[in-house]
Write an enzyme that holds these catalytic residues in place. Structure first.
Site, mmCIF file in Angstrom:
data_model
loop_
_atom_site.group_PDB
_atom_site.id
_atom_site.type_symbol
_atom_site.label_atom_id
_atom_site.label_comp_id
_atom_site.label_asym_id
_atom_site.label_seq_id
_atom_site.Cartn_x
_atom_site.Cartn_y
_atom_site.Cartn_z
ATOM 1 N N CYS A 63 15.281 77.483 58.346
ATOM 2 C CA CYS A 63 15.081 77.698 56.904
ATOM 3 C C CYS A 63 13.604 78.017 56.703
ATOM 4 O O CYS A 63 12.949 78.494 57.623
ATOM 5 C CB CYS A 63 15.537 76.468 56.096
ATOM 6 S SG CYS A 63 14.539 74.995 56.375
ATOM 7 N N ARG A 64 13.073 77.740 55.549
ATOM 8 C CA ARG A 64 11.662 78.042 55.297
ATOM 9 C C ARG A 64 10.734 77.088 56.047
ATOM 10 O O ARG A 64 9.806 77.505 56.708
ATOM 11 C CB ARG A 64 11.375 77.991 53.796
ATOM 12 C CG ARG A 64 9.936 78.296 53.448
ATOM 13 C CD ARG A 64 9.691 78.179 51.932
ATOM 14 N NE ARG A 64 8.273 78.091 51.670
ATOM 15 C CZ ARG A 64 7.570 76.955 51.675
ATOM 16 N NH1 ARG A 64 8.170 75.813 51.932
ATOM 17 N NH2 ARG A 64 6.280 76.969 51.434
#
Length: 98
Positions: A63-64
């Site tokens: 993810c981020r």
């Protein structure tokens, strides 16, 4: 839960290792770029799309920053999937983007 850094993921890819990456970020986040071989499945879509995954494969979840991917890893592990969390997420990725 297995973990790796984005740098370790990049190194695996550079050595030609077959890696199954799932990017769980939102649409607007992946619009800024995604790891070339990654499959995009938003975190919220994981429960209904789990059947698309093969329990015989290992999936690298990104993810981020590593938080959402950790949640997805815990969820998938609880359902019998082999997963590895990228602990620094796309913030740690300095490789190619598509």
């Amino acid at each position: 839960m297995k973990e790796m850094t984005a740098a370790q993921l990049k190194q695996m890819m550079q050595t030609g290792e077959r890696v199954h990456i799932i990017d769980v970020r939102e649409d607007e986040e992946v619009a800024f770029g995604m790891i070339p071989s990654a499959t995009h499945i938003k975190m919220g879509d994981i429960p209904e799309r789990m059947s698309e995954l093969d329990k015989q494969k290992t999936y690298v979840i990104i993810c981020r920053s590593g938080v959402r991917s950790e949640h997805v890893c815990r969820y998938l592990e609880a359902h019998g999937y082999d997963v590895c969390n990228v602990i620094d997420g796309m913030l740690g990725w300095d490789g190619e983007l598509v």
